[in-house]
Design a protein around this motif. Structure first.
Motif, mmCIF file in Angstrom:
data_model
loop_
_atom_site.group_PDB
_atom_site.id
_atom_site.type_symbol
_atom_site.label_atom_id
_atom_site.label_comp_id
_atom_site.label_asym_id
_atom_site.label_seq_id
_atom_site.Cartn_x
_atom_site.Cartn_y
_atom_site.Cartn_z
ATOM 1 N N ALA A 161 -17.920 -3.222 -2.791
ATOM 2 C CA ALA A 161 -17.811 -2.614 -1.466
ATOM 3 C C ALA A 161 -18.267 -1.163 -1.477
ATOM 4 N N ASP A 162 -19.110 -0.797 -0.524
ATOM 5 C CA ASP A 162 -19.508 0.598 -0.340
ATOM 6 C C ASP A 162 -18.347 1.344 0.315
ATOM 7 N N MET A 163 -17.708 2.232 -0.437
ATOM 8 C CA MET A 163 -16.477 2.849 0.048
ATOM 9 C C MET A 163 -16.692 3.775 1.245
ATOM 10 N N ALA A 164 -17.864 4.389 1.343
ATOM 11 C CA ALA A 164 -18.120 5.225 2.518
ATOM 12 C C ALA A 164 -18.096 4.362 3.780
ATOM 13 N N GLY A 165 -18.653 3.155 3.685
ATOM 14 C CA GLY A 165 -18.632 2.240 4.812
ATOM 15 C C GLY A 165 -17.238 1.718 5.108
ATOM 16 N N VAL A 166 -16.473 1.427 4.045
ATOM 17 C CA VAL A 166 -15.088 0.973 4.225
ATOM 18 C C VAL A 166 -14.286 2.034 4.979
ATOM 19 N N LEU A 167 -14.430 3.283 4.578
ATOM 20 C CA LEU A 167 -13.672 4.365 5.219
ATOM 21 C C LEU A 167 -14.111 4.580 6.666
ATOM 22 N N ALA A 168 -15.416 4.419 6.930
ATOM 23 C CA ALA A 168 -15.904 4.570 8.304
ATOM 24 C C ALA A 168 -15.335 3.471 9.202
ATOM 25 N N SER A 169 -15.304 2.239 8.699
ATOM 26 C CA SER A 169 -14.749 1.146 9.483
ATOM 27 C C SER A 169 -13.236 1.271 9.626
ATOM 28 N N GLU A 170 -12.576 1.795 8.590
ATOM 29 C CA GLU A 170 -11.136 2.032 8.696
ATOM 30 C C GLU A 170 -10.844 2.954 9.884
ATOM 31 N N THR A 171 -11.649 3.980 10.049
ATOM 32 C CA THR A 171 -11.460 4.897 11.178
ATOM 33 C C THR A 171 -11.569 4.158 12.507
ATOM 34 N N GLN A 172 -12.513 3.225 12.609
ATOM 35 C CA GLN A 172 -12.674 2.479 13.859
ATOM 36 C C GLN A 172 -11.524 1.502 14.091
#
Length: 225
Positions: free
Chosen positions: A84-95
């Motif tokens: 998992a790309d963690m930058a993407g995980v964190l961005a989706s977590e925000t949404q």
């Protein structure tokens, strides 16, 4: 910085809404993929649960030859410990957190909100739910894994340390290996989380009897909230 609201399919109950299930889809799917399951949960027509099926943003996915599709994050490789790309995980977590906050602003307490997901959506459900700063009613991860494979996320939430967790996985899952789900289960149990695990004789999908069991679990979570 403001968060652009996710597009979604919303299914309202016949009764006045006092609870919500936010259900996140898998890679390449959309909210439309799971929105038809609500009647199969066996909740009847006289419930008060709003169901929200958001659509992930579109982005290029490395393991799919860079093709653009709906995805909660980029999948870099098939390595169970580093896919998992963690930058993407964190961005989706925000949404996803913004979706929860939106429901809270509409009058639904967070402890009456269940965060659910399948496959990549299940990864986001576990990750976001375990870190969410307010108590949730339940966290469900179907046919999924933890972003770090065998490690729980950083920044775990004390309010959700005893929140009911449901994990299901197919014994013949051809997309997310059964071992990946088991690693997540073992990490949760080691940290004393209240996770309920069920394996099914299936691939990367859901079964009618599984949906019925999920419906019972949803009712239990909301009844005890």
């Amino acid at each position: 910085m403001s968060v652009v609201p996710l597009e979604r399919i919303t299914i309202e109950p016949k009764l006045a809404t006092d609870a919500c299930v936010i259900w996140l889809h898998g890679l390449g799917d959309s909210g439309a993929g799971f929105s038809p399951v609500v009647p199969a949960l066996g909740l009847g027509t006289q419930h008060s649960i709003r169901f929200i099926f958001p659509h992930a943003p579109e982005q290029a996915v490395t393991i799919n030859a860079g093709h653009v599709m709906r995805s909660w994050y980029d999948i870099k490789s098939m390595d169970l410990l580093d896919r998992a790309d963690m930058a993407g995980v964190l961005a989706s977590e925000t949404q996803v957190k913004a979706l929860i906050a939106e429901q809270e602003a509409l009058g639904i307490a967070t402890d009456k909100i269940i965060l659910a997901g399948f496959s990549q959506g299940g990864v986001m459900s576990l990750f976001t739910g375990l870190r969410y700063p307010k108590k949730l009613a339940g966290i469900m991860g179907l046919s999924c894994y933890l972003p770090a494979g065998d490690q729980l996320p950083e920044g775990l939430s004390e309010p959700n340390s005893a929140t009911p967790i449901l994990q299901n996985h197919g014994l013949q899952d051809e997309v997310v290996p059964f071992e990946a789900g088991m690693m997540a289960k073992e990490a949760l149990l080691k940290a004393n989380y209240q996770t309920q695990w069920q394996a099914y004789t299936m691939g990367h999908n859901v079964l009618p009897q599984q949906l019925t069991a999920i419906g019972r679990w949803i009712n239990q979570c909301l009844a005890s909230a």
